[in-house]
Design a protein around this motif. Structure first.
Motif, mmCIF file in Angstrom:
data_model
loop_
_atom_site.group_PDB
_atom_site.id
_atom_site.type_symbol
_atom_site.label_atom_id
_atom_site.label_comp_id
_atom_site.label_asym_id
_atom_site.label_seq_id
_atom_site.Cartn_x
_atom_site.Cartn_y
_atom_site.Cartn_z
ATOM 1 N N PRO A 108 0.816 -1.234 0.000
ATOM 2 C CA PRO A 108 0.000 0.000 0.000
ATOM 3 C C PRO A 108 0.838 1.267 0.000
ATOM 4 C CG PRO A 108 -0.834 -1.582 1.606
ATOM 5 C CD PRO A 108 0.485 -2.100 1.147
ATOM 6 N N LEU A 109 1.983 1.253 0.698
ATOM 7 C CA LEU A 109 2.855 2.425 0.682
ATOM 8 C C LEU A 109 3.361 2.698 -0.725
ATOM 9 C CD1 LEU A 109 5.019 2.016 3.919
ATOM 10 C CD2 LEU A 109 3.430 3.861 3.430
ATOM 11 N N TRP A 110 3.896 1.663 -1.369
ATOM 12 C CA TRP A 110 4.430 1.823 -2.724
ATOM 13 C C TRP A 110 3.346 2.252 -3.700
ATOM 14 C CZ3 TRP A 110 2.931 -1.181 -6.955
ATOM 15 C CH2 TRP A 110 3.681 -1.004 -8.118
ATOM 16 N N LEU A 111 2.184 1.624 -3.628
ATOM 17 C CA LEU A 111 1.103 1.958 -4.552
ATOM 18 C C LEU A 111 0.641 3.400 -4.359
ATOM 19 C CD1 LEU A 111 -0.789 0.861 -6.741
ATOM 20 C CD2 LEU A 111 -2.380 0.187 -4.927
ATOM 21 N N THR A 112 0.573 3.840 -3.126
ATOM 22 C CA THR A 112 0.172 5.224 -2.846
ATOM 23 C C THR A 112 1.185 6.209 -3.411
ATOM 24 O OG1 THR A 112 -0.895 4.490 -0.801
ATOM 25 C CG2 THR A 112 -0.460 6.830 -1.023
ATOM 26 N N PHE A 113 2.481 5.920 -3.223
ATOM 27 C CA PHE A 113 3.518 6.813 -3.750
ATOM 28 C C PHE A 113 3.466 6.880 -5.274
ATOM 29 C CE2 PHE A 113 6.198 5.464 0.131
ATOM 30 C CZ PHE A 113 5.488 6.330 0.929
ATOM 31 N N ILE A 114 3.304 5.712 -5.911
ATOM 32 C CA ILE A 114 3.292 5.663 -7.368
ATOM 33 C C ILE A 114 2.083 6.431 -7.929
ATOM 34 C CG2 ILE A 114 2.958 4.124 -9.342
ATOM 35 C CD1 ILE A 114 5.783 4.134 -8.303
ATOM 36 N N LEU A 115 0.908 6.182 -7.363
ATOM 37 C CA LEU A 115 -0.288 6.871 -7.854
ATOM 38 C C LEU A 115 -0.187 8.374 -7.630
ATOM 39 C CD1 LEU A 115 -3.130 4.436 -6.699
ATOM 40 C CD2 LEU A 115 -2.217 4.767 -9.015
ATOM 41 N N PHE A 116 0.300 8.772 -6.474
ATOM 42 C CA PHE A 116 0.452 10.201 -6.192
ATOM 43 C C PHE A 116 1.429 10.837 -7.169
ATOM 44 C CE2 PHE A 116 2.743 13.678 -4.158
ATOM 45 C CZ PHE A 116 1.702 14.509 -3.777
ATOM 46 N N PRO A 154 8.092 -3.042 -3.773
ATOM 47 C CA PRO A 154 7.384 -3.588 -2.603
ATOM 48 C C PRO A 154 7.798 -5.015 -2.277
ATOM 49 C CG PRO A 154 5.920 -3.440 -4.502
ATOM 50 C CD PRO A 154 7.165 -2.704 -4.858
ATOM 51 N N GLY A 155 8.114 -5.804 -3.320
ATOM 52 C CA GLY A 155 8.571 -7.166 -3.073
ATOM 53 C C GLY A 155 9.914 -7.200 -2.372
ATOM 54 N N THR A 156 10.838 -6.341 -2.793
ATOM 55 C CA THR A 156 12.151 -6.326 -2.151
ATOM 56 C C THR A 156 12.057 -5.831 -0.706
ATOM 57 O OG1 THR A 156 12.554 -4.109 -3.082
ATOM 58 C CG2 THR A 156 13.372 -6.003 -4.318
ATOM 59 N N LEU A 215 13.995 3.259 3.564
ATOM 60 C CA LEU A 215 13.724 2.991 2.151
ATOM 61 C C LEU A 215 12.340 3.502 1.748
ATOM 62 C CD1 LEU A 215 15.250 -0.575 1.658
ATOM 63 C CD2 LEU A 215 16.147 1.603 0.839
ATOM 64 N N SER A 216 11.360 3.339 2.623
ATOM 65 C CA SER A 216 10.029 3.876 2.334
ATOM 66 C C SER A 216 10.074 5.396 2.212
ATOM 67 C CB SER A 216 9.044 3.467 3.437
ATOM 68 O OG SER A 216 8.942 2.069 3.543
ATOM 69 N N SER A 221 10.250 10.291 -1.283
ATOM 70 C CA SER A 221 10.923 11.529 -1.712
ATOM 71 C C SER A 221 11.074 11.592 -3.229
ATOM 72 C CB SER A 221 12.288 11.629 -1.052
ATOM 73 O OG SER A 221 13.148 10.602 -1.487
ATOM 74 N N GLU A 222 11.059 10.436 -3.894
ATOM 75 C CA GLU A 222 11.269 10.433 -5.348
ATOM 76 C C GLU A 222 10.044 10.903 -6.132
ATOM 77 O OE1 GLU A 222 12.547 6.626 -6.627
ATOM 78 O OE2 GLU A 222 14.470 6.713 -5.545
ATOM 79 N N VAL A 223 8.883 10.896 -5.503
ATOM 80 C CA VAL A 223 7.656 11.263 -6.235
ATOM 81 C C VAL A 223 7.328 12.739 -6.091
ATOM 82 C CG1 VAL A 223 6.756 8.937 -5.935
ATOM 83 C CG2 VAL A 223 6.100 10.714 -4.309
ATOM 84 N N ASN A 224 8.147 13.499 -5.384
ATOM 85 C CA ASN A 224 7.877 14.928 -5.187
ATOM 86 C C ASN A 224 8.674 15.758 -6.177
ATOM 87 O OD1 ASN A 224 6.128 14.527 -2.992
ATOM 88 N ND2 ASN A 224 7.868 14.214 -1.642
#
Length: 224
Positions: A108-116, A154-156, A215-216, A221-224
């Motif tokens: 859910p964290l990764w999916l939220t960052f990607i969608l945002f 998310p898998g890693t 890492l999260s 930070s990469e999506v901003n």
């Protein structure tokens, strides 16, 4: 006969003949924080210091515009660390060693960052797919590599946490099963090794929760 005006203040409230008139006097005490009554312990001061250090570090990664987000990542660190540490106790299941638990946190964290990122900073996300200075011929290949690396994040995250927790517990269990067949001298050495491994696992429990949170934070930070 007309009752006195002040009779409404007579002690009449009771439950099972137990007078409740003066209970309101003590109700206010329930709203006073417990720190008002006692000084904070060393453990609470240490935990406050750790949270402050993590907040400052996550703030550096996220930038000044997303300072409020550090609360989420500090809470994530705390949750994982408590689960990892409690798993070191006998007969306590280590939930963070199961992929069901770690994937539930990571995906859910990764999916939220990607969608945002794709909905609000599309150009920025596209620029991340091609590192600066990449030759033109390698651009399609780099886009494929960067896309794949984003998908497996998310898998890693989940596998790293679960594998590190399983490995230590498995080693402790395998060594413990050797105990009944060993001599007294070797058993003493085994006990010392188990204690050292338990100390190592305590450090791993903290380190892995820190790695997961950092890492999260970096992915955010990469999506901003």
């Amino acid at each position: 006969m007309m009752a006195s005006l002040f009779s409404i203040f007579d002690p009449t409230s009771s439950i099972l003949l137990l007078s409740m008139n003066w209970l309101s006097t003590f109700l206010g005490l329930l709203f006073i924080p417990y720190l008002f009554w006692a000084s904070p312990s060393r453990w609470s001061l240490l935990w406050s210091k750790i949270c402050l250090i993590l907040h400052n570090e996550f703030k550096t990664i996220l930038g000044q515009l997303n300072v409020g987000s550090t609360i989420m990542f500090v809470s994530l660190f705390s949750f994982i660390m408590f689960n990892n540490t409690l798993g070191l106790l006998p007969y306590v299941f280590t939930s963070s060693s199961h992929l069901t638990m770690t994937l539930t946190l990571a995906f859910p964290l990764w999916l939220t960052f990607i969608l945002f990122g794709w909905l609000n900073h599309t150009q920025h996300m596209l620029a991340h797919l091609v590192p600066q200075g990449t030759p033109g011929l390698l651009m399609p290949f780099m886009v494929l590599v960067e896309t794949l690396s984003n998908i497996i994040r998310p898998g890693t995250l989940a596998v790293r946490l679960a594998a590190n927790m399983i490995a230590g517990h498995l080693l402790l269990t395998l060594l413990a099963n050797m105990g009944p067949s060993l001599s007294l001298t070797l058993l003493s050495l085994l006990m010392i090794a188990q204690i050292l491994l338990l100390l190592l696992e305590s450090a791993v429990a903290v380190i892995q929760s820190y790695v997961f949170a950092v890492l999260s934070t970096l992915y955010a930070s990469e999506v901003n």
